[in-house]
Motif scaffolding. Structure first.
Motif, PDB file in Angstrom:
ATOM      1  N   THR B  50       2.130  10.175 -11.662  1.00  0.00           N
ATOM      2  CA  THR B  50       0.948  10.166 -10.786  1.00  0.00           C
ATOM      3  C   THR B  50      -0.315  10.456 -11.581  1.00  0.00           C
ATOM      4  O   THR B  50      -1.360   9.828 -11.380  1.00  0.00           O
ATOM      5  N   ASP B 171       1.759   4.365  -5.792  1.00  0.00           N
ATOM      6  CA  ASP B 171       2.450   5.604  -6.131  1.00  0.00           C
ATOM      7  C   ASP B 171       3.566   5.857  -5.120  1.00  0.00           C
ATOM      8  O   ASP B 171       3.285   6.185  -3.965  1.00  0.00           O
ATOM      9  N   GLU B 172       4.808   5.679  -5.550  1.00  0.00           N
ATOM     10  CA  GLU B 172       5.973   5.878  -4.675  1.00  0.00           C
ATOM     11  C   GLU B 172       5.813   5.164  -3.336  1.00  0.00           C
ATOM     12  O   GLU B 172       5.948   5.788  -2.277  1.00  0.00           O
TER      13      GLU B 172
HETATM   14 MG   LIG Z   1       3.920  11.639  -8.411  1.00  0.00          MG
END
Ligand SMILES: [Mg+2]
Ligand SMILES: Nc1ncnc2c1ncn2[C@@H]1O[C@H](COP(=O)(O)OP(=O)(O)OP(=O)(O)O)[C@@H](O)[C@H]1O
Lengths: 386, 238
Positions: B50, B171-172
């Protein structure tokens, strides 16, 4: 534009809390406008009454005359010259002679002021036409004075005064008319006689203490007589109005502050709870000032909603009160104050009230929103600040 | 220099202050991304995925090193410049969708175009097109609260794509989705990547995502420990 739409949606979406804030703030609007409108109405009415009963377009005073000091009355009269007689005949001025005296209603002694006024005058509303017959000593008095002396129309009372040489004289005066008016200073302690009668009684033939001027009189001052502008003659009322207005502002200020605190609190909370949203705005390409703008507009919008909400119940209330007036039953407080007050809501009052409240709401919305400028978007997106 | 290189990272170090010292989340990262890549940062929790994505997206700045996107340096940008960059060229997709709850699907997608002051007719066309890409034209007037997780993420994809950015950072994106929905949105993104030549960079530890990636960059403790082309990407897609 975006900010306004978002603010609107967010406020509607926030539900109960928004409506609580809006309700409290709308009270602030209504109370401020109601109270200031009431005072404005009183002021306007008071000025009209003063003008109609006492002030006219101003006075011309004998330079020694002081209406609060009866000692001065003895030396503050002089001859009415031809020029002024001409003005009187044209209806431009009304001469008044002032003499201190005592009245003895029911054997009690009351200090009074005798005022001789030309019965033909039409400048002030005192019903002087009742004094036209100079064969009897007739008098008109106000309701307050009638109550004080416990007399009614048709009664006689004994009065005693000094003539120009200081010699006491006395006579019975006949109360021919009792008038009602909201200006205490033409009523309390005053007995109105015809000018000619009072001149004869005192030996001050063709003399006067002051003149009431008509609105159209524009002669300026003379050497013998001092011009007293209306603003001087109404300054007591102006003073009372100022102090009433100030007193009301404390209460209004407290109400406004409570409402503003509620908005401030809401802002602090919403900025704390909506960190992820703030981070998202920044990720989507908004600048921090833009995001601050969104939150500021959102907080300030409370005041706009409140103005609308206040209008919904305030306007009918105001219209009703302006039409039917408010009866306070003050009794007599020695103020120029009618029994029923008609509030007066000027556009100016409404404009300034709304402007000030919106400005104040904007400021309290902006202050907490400034924090956004220092937020890291990465932290905000995690929603984990503080 | 290869003019198809869209992102360059050179010796990136990111230190976070912790207590009296600091914690090194990224340690000497050097990486390049070519235009049109479908790449992913993978690695265990806390490995720095991240953090790296945030630096590429100009949401954060490195402590040391050089970073540029489309030959524009990311170092020393003002808030306004980086906002401009994100608004025009970078799309974000989050694990938690991050849709604006008070806006409809249409308005959520329209938002970034409003920021760019795109005229109404153009905006309408672009929003409807983006909603077609993700298959949500029938939900234009729904509020996010009425959508499923998969639908929400598809709206987020439409939102990130509607401005036709150079780079999309995700992100994810599948962490909150079930398998069927994960595959659905990955297929959508893969299609957009191929059709529009948009560069996608993921941060993930989801096996399903890895199947689709053409390049897998492995991170561990803030360092690159692997950078491989995925030979059979997409082969296992449902
Ligand atoms: Mg992360
Ligand atoms: N603001 C911060 N302050 C201190 N440490 C931080 C901060 N942000 C991240 N870290 C640390 O940096 C490291 C990398 O964090 P990062 O969020 O990039 O990990 P990640 O690979 O995305 O992990 P995950 O898979 O759990 O999302 C972690 O150890 C984290 O604790």
């Amino acid at each position: 534009m975006i900010a306004f739409k978002l603010a609107y949606r967010n406020l509607i979406g926030a539900g109960l809390r928004t409506w609580l804030n809006v309700t409290v703030l709308s009270f602030a609007y209504v109370v401020i406008i109601f109270h200031q409108g009431l005072i404005d109405g009183w002021h306007r009415q008071g000025l009209l009454d003063l003008k109609a009963w006492e002030v006219g377009g101003g006075h011309l005073w004998h330079p020694a005359y002081n209406r609060y000091d009866p000692i001065t009355f003895q030396d503050s009269h002089r001859n009415i010259d031809d020029k002024l007689i001409k003005k009187f005949n044209e209806g431009q001025i009304a001469p008044v002679l002032v003499v201190q005296a005592s009245a003895y209603p029911d054997g009690r002694l009351i200090s009074v002021i005798l005022k001789g006024i030309a019965p033909r005058q039409e400048i002030v509303s005192i019903p002087t036409r009742y004094l036209a017959d100079n064969n009897a000593v007739n008098a008109v008095i106000g309701t307050r004075m009638a109550k004080l002396m416990k007399v009614k129309e048709g009664d006689n009372i004994l009065i005693r005064w000094r003539d120009k040489n200081g010699v006491f004289d006395a006579t019975e005066v006949h109360i021919i008319k009792i008038f009602k008016c909201d200006v205490p200073s033409v009523d309390n302690g005053q007995i109105w006689l015809s000018l000619e009668n009072l001149q004869k009684m005192t030996g001050l033939v063709n003399e006067a203490t002051y003149f009431i001027l008509s609105e159209s009189y524009n002669e300026g001052k003379t050497d013998e007589w001092k011009f007293i502008p209306p603003s001087y003659l109404t300054r007591e009322l102006d003073e009372i109005i100022r102090s009433k207005r100030g007193g009301g502002m404390i209460m209004q200020g407290i109400l406004l502050i409570i409402a503003l605190l509620a908005i401030f609190d809401t802002q602090v909370l919403s900025i704390f709870r909506r960190q992820r949203e703030i981070g998202t705005y920044i990720a989507l390409g908004m600048t921090r000032p833009q995001v601050i703008g969104i939150f500021t507009v959102e907080g300030a919008a409370h005041s706009v909603f409140a103005a609308l909400a206040g209008a919904v119940y305030g306007i009918p209330l105001f219209i009703y009160l302006a039409k039917y007036g408010i009866s306070f039953g003050f009794g007599d407080m020695g103020l120029t104050l009618a029994d029923t007050l008609y509030p007066y809501y000027s556009l100016e009052l409404i404009f300034w009230t709304v402007l000030i409240v919106v400005l104040a709401a904007t400021i309290v919305s902006y202050l907490p929103a400034r924090r956004i400028a220092k937020m890291k978007p990465t932290e905000a997106l995690k929603g984990k600040l503080q | 220099m290869n003019k198809d290189t869209i992102i360059r990272l050179e010796r990136i170090v990111k230190n976070f202050p912790v207590g009296t010292g600091y914690f090194t989340a990224l340690n000497n990262i050097t990486l390049k991304f070519e235009k049109g890549e479908f790449a992913g940062l993978v690695g265990p929790s806390g490995s720095g995925k991240t953090t790296l994505l945030n630096i590429i997206g100009s949401l954060d700045t490195p402590t040391e090193g050089k970073a540029s996107i489309m030959d524009k340096s990311l170092i020393g940008l003002s808030h306004k410049e980086s906002a401009q960059l994100r608004s025009k060229h970078i799309g974000f997709i989050f694990q938690t969708y991050n849709l604006l709850p008070v806006y409809t699907v249409y308005e959520n997608v329209e938002f970034t175009l409003l920021l760019q002051k795109v005229p109404l007719s153009e905006r309408r066309k672009a929003v409807m097109e983006a909603l077609e890409w993700v298959g949500l034209t029938d939900k234009v007037n729904s509020k996010p609260s009425m959508l499923s997780g998969g639908e929400s993420q598809r709206v987020a994809i439409a939102r990130s794509m509607v401005k036709k950015p150079e780079v999309v950072l995700a992100d994810e994106p599948t962490a909150n989705l079930d398998s069927v929905n994960s595959h659905h949105i990955l297929q959508t993104m893969k299609k957009l990547n191929e059709e529009l030549k948009v560069t996608f960079i993921f941060a993930t530890h989801d096996e399903k995502v890895m199947q689709y990636l053409s390049r897998i960059i492995s991170l561990a403790d803030g360092k690159i420990v692997g950078d491989t082309i995925n030979p059979n990407h997409g082969s296992n897609a449902q």
